[in-house]
Scaffold this active site. Structure first.
Site, PDB file in Angstrom:
ATOM      1  N   ASN A   1     -22.795 -43.496 -11.866  1.00 47.48           N
ATOM      2  CA  ASN A   1     -21.481 -43.026 -12.309  1.00 47.48           C
ATOM      3  C   ASN A   1     -21.487 -41.553 -12.708  1.00 47.48           C
ATOM      4  O   ASN A   1     -20.473 -40.986 -13.082  1.00 47.48           O
ATOM      5  CB  ASN A   1     -21.016 -43.888 -13.497  1.00 47.48           C
ATOM      6  CG  ASN A   1     -19.598 -43.572 -13.904  1.00 47.48           C
ATOM      7  OD1 ASN A   1     -18.762 -43.290 -13.050  1.00 47.48           O
ATOM      8  ND2 ASN A   1     -19.323 -43.602 -15.199  1.00 47.48           N
TER       9      ASN A   1
ATOM     10  N   TYR B   1     -34.909 -25.874 -21.778  1.00 46.67           N
ATOM     11  CA  TYR B   1     -34.767 -25.771 -20.323  1.00 46.67           C
ATOM     12  C   TYR B   1     -35.699 -24.671 -19.833  1.00 46.67           C
ATOM     13  O   TYR B   1     -35.813 -23.627 -20.483  1.00 46.67           O
ATOM     14  CB  TYR B   1     -33.308 -25.419 -20.006  1.00 46.67           C
ATOM     15  CG  TYR B   1     -32.885 -25.673 -18.584  1.00 46.67           C
ATOM     16  CD1 TYR B   1     -32.863 -26.954 -18.057  1.00 46.67           C
ATOM     17  CD2 TYR B   1     -32.466 -24.623 -17.770  1.00 46.67           C
ATOM     18  CE1 TYR B   1     -32.446 -27.189 -16.754  1.00 46.67           C
ATOM     19  CE2 TYR B   1     -32.042 -24.846 -16.466  1.00 46.67           C
ATOM     20  CZ  TYR B   1     -32.039 -26.133 -15.961  1.00 46.67           C
ATOM     21  OH  TYR B   1     -31.624 -26.362 -14.681  1.00 46.67           O
TER      22      TYR B   1
ATOM     23  N   MET C   1     -32.130 -39.045 -18.538  1.00 47.73           N
ATOM     24  CA  MET C   1     -31.190 -39.520 -19.557  1.00 47.73           C
ATOM     25  C   MET C   1     -31.834 -40.357 -20.649  1.00 47.73           C
ATOM     26  O   MET C   1     -31.469 -40.260 -21.808  1.00 47.73           O
ATOM     27  CB  MET C   1     -30.097 -40.359 -18.884  1.00 47.73           C
ATOM     28  CG  MET C   1     -29.019 -39.567 -18.234  1.00 47.73           C
ATOM     29  SD  MET C   1     -27.959 -40.663 -17.251  1.00 47.73           S
ATOM     30  CE  MET C   1     -27.441 -41.860 -18.484  1.00 47.73           C
TER      31      MET C   1
ATOM     32  N   ARG D   1     -25.027 -48.627 -16.079  1.00 50.18           N
ATOM     33  CA  ARG D   1     -25.249 -49.392 -17.300  1.00 50.18           C
ATOM     34  C   ARG D   1     -24.086 -50.355 -17.495  1.00 50.18           C
ATOM     35  O   ARG D   1     -22.940 -50.031 -17.178  1.00 50.18           O
ATOM     36  CB  ARG D   1     -25.335 -48.448 -18.505  1.00 50.18           C
ATOM     37  CG  ARG D   1     -26.705 -47.801 -18.667  1.00 50.18           C
ATOM     38  CD  ARG D   1     -26.644 -46.757 -19.748  1.00 50.18           C
ATOM     39  NE  ARG D   1     -25.674 -45.717 -19.375  1.00 50.18           N
ATOM     40  CZ  ARG D   1     -25.165 -44.820 -20.194  1.00 50.18           C
ATOM     41  NH1 ARG D   1     -25.508 -44.827 -21.470  1.00 50.18           N
ATOM     42  NH2 ARG D   1     -24.328 -43.909 -19.773  1.00 50.18           N
TER      43      ARG D   1
END
Lengths: 391, 391
Positions: free
Chosen positions: B199, B88, B294, B222
């Site tokens: 979601n 990060y 992701m 998904r």
């Protein structure tokens, strides 16, 4: 009254009165004042080799708001080829108006014309002898004569000292470079931009316009035989640094060039990994502007470049821009012509193809075939001749 | 004077006077007014399993501008895990100040604290009992107590009707959704946006904030067991349409949903092909904002989407935004709390992990391990308990 003009007087057109340039010259007129136009046409999208044909049709004298024009020079741009192939978003209108058996369109989007005669209702500021370029795409510029309306044309500003080739090629490559350097990032004197395909028409334009505005440039080219000469040529043109794609992947080398100064703008004509690398060279908050896709691969953009480096990606399409910015376009063309006149803007390497009344299809096809790999070097430009035309 | 406060009175803190909430409660104080803080620490970047340790250290009474705070709740966000792994961009400061043998840092970037005592020079508007969230990243929120300065904290606006969990989680997920919906495209009532990972915490926030602002949303998730229930849940929350990645690739289905209305904004937390598809769903001139990755794949963006569709790609990082927009952030938090209070903003599914004086490392590690796949469902939140603490 039908007024005609000799192409040999083109260079004088800006300097001498219209009256003087209007030497009657009717070799291309058929009987009753009709003019014979030769054009390339296609009726279906496909490989240029397979779909292009040579066609002749008669143009009547202009009436009402119609302007008869003679093409002087029409470049062959990659977008023209893509349009013929059917992979370009701008589609020409296929029409029976050309006298072809099946609906056809004339290819070519960029071109320089000279007004030869005007209908009775044409704006009186438009006069025979004046030069104009197309106001938008899809006019069909690969022909020798055409009929137009005022809305199809941008009458050119002061063209003294501007050659037909320079005028004919101003509306795509230099204009694309100009807008990308001006409209996406706030560059000031001494600020860096980076570009790939620096040897392309747009690339060379960006080098010269950037220099004129005081910007520094990192210019990426593909490694090739004669790379040293090319580097030297682009540097002499005003490129601060010229490097290969391999050199561009070396971060320390880039930092050495810039002295750690952030690069604010990147111009991308390649895509794929080359575009990814531009995001690495760009500084925080930089803008990546895509105007071509030579690698035929999508841009691969790391999410981290967007999220953490705050890079912004945009595209630029001169056709779409031109439709919406008539006034700014006129000002831009004026700027470009000023630079040309002052010797600050060098021609892009080009190859002219003389197009006369009896030029055959095969000769016209040759540069179109080459046009598919145009970025590697010279741009093909049709130059409409006045062979057999006593001036 | 050292003032302490019981966590059981948290819900009352906003409604009753600070005076009333200040029940003396010194179980966690060591002799001489020292407070024992339990924290997770790491000394090297790496897999959380391998590098995190549990540590205790003593916090002295506050002096000068120091504010002693008690953590109430600290979420586990994917960015926290990435930070521990060293991938990060925000790196915490490693220090010997925690009393560890080697330089260490406390992980965790988001958290809700309560002021327990203030040094003599602290701004008198800051009083024990008040709630605050971190003003920026890198504070180290996975601990039970800490010392802070005013600059580390954003004192919270009216918290009546806002639960500790809601307050603790307002500064990352809902804030990210809020800014992305507001700052990149001009959406008006009835305009569409599209998002993948609908979601996720940000996704659910975007659905609800979008509904509040009158936007319509296409929400991509998904495919999974129980997809129909999930679709129903997100629709009930305010999502106009909820579809799978496969359904999102069907252009006709999208056109059917929107009735041909252009989609102006796309929020991307996935990357790869899912991002490419968002550029297909976006209308002309649309904006694609990336906030996550992701799929761990770069965005694949067709040049044509940039050039001919005039799509713009950006990234959004709440940490960077928050640093530069203190006032706007306060206003945003106020908006979010107003919605929570009015029942317009539902909690994101979460799982609390009670953290008391004697909680062991293994229990704390469990949600951190799960956190790596957080987007699939429930967010882990440490809730610091007052076990054994008579109020």
């Amino acid at each position: 009254m039908l007024q005609l003009i000799s192409i040999r007087s083109l260079r004088r057109a800006s300097r001498v009165s219209v009256q003087q340039t209007l030497k009657a010259n009717r070799y291309y007129s058929t009987r009753f004042g009709y003019t014979l136009s030769r054009c390339l046409v296609f009726s279906n999208f496909g490989q240029p080799d397979k779909v292009l044909k040579l066609h002749s049709y008669s143009i009547p004298p202009p009436y009402d708001d119609i302007i008869n024009v003679k093409f002087i020079a029409s470049p062959i741009n990659p977008a023209d080829i893509n349009q013929i192939e059917g992979v370009y978003p701008e589609k020409p209108e296929f029409t029976l108006g050309l006298g072809t058996g099946e609906k056809s369109a004339v290819p070519g989007n960029e071109g320089l014309v000279q007004v030869i005669s005007c209908g009775s209702k044409v704006d009186p500021s438009i006069r025979p002898g004046q030069w104009a370029i197309m106001s938008g795409p899809n006019f069909g510029t690969w022909r020798t004569y055409a009929q137009a309306r005022k809305s199809n044309l941008i009458m050119l500003p002061n063209i003294e000292g501007v050659s037909p080739i320079q005028a004919a090629t101003a509306s795509v490559n230099p204009s694309t470079a100009y807008r990308m350097l001006k409209d996406f990032a706030e560059l000031g004197a001494g600020d860096y931009f980076v570009q790939n395909a620096a040897n392309s028409g747009v690339g060379r334009s960006a080098i010269q316009i950037g220099k004129e505005w005081g910007f520094k440039s990192i210019n990426i080219v593909r490694d090739r035989p004669g790379i040293d000469e090319l580097k030297e040529e682009l540097r002499a043109m005003g490129g601060t640094e010229v490097i290969t794609e391999a050199e561009a992947r070396d971060r320390r080398y880039i930092a050495q060039i810039t002295g750690g100064q952030p690069v604010k703008l990147a111009l991308n004509c390649v895509g794929g990994e080359s575009a990814t690398n531009l995001t690495r060279i760009l500084g925080h908050g930089g803008h990546l502007v895509t105007y071509g896709a030579m690698a035929k691969l999508p841009l691969s953009i790391p999410a981290s470049a967007l999220i953490f480096k705050n890079i912004h990606c945009h595209g630029f399409w001169i056709s779409a821009w031109s439709k919406k910015n008539e006034v700014a376009r006129y000002e831009m063309i004026t700027d470009i012509f000023d630079w040309v006149r002052d010797g600050k803007f060098k021609d892009i390497p080009y190859e002219t193809i003389q197009w006369s009344e009896d030029t055959e299809l095969e000769k016209l096809m040759d540069p179109i075939r080459k046009g598919i790999s145009e970025y590697s070097g010279r741009k093909g430009i049709f130059v409409m001749e006045e062979t057999g035309n006593p001036s």
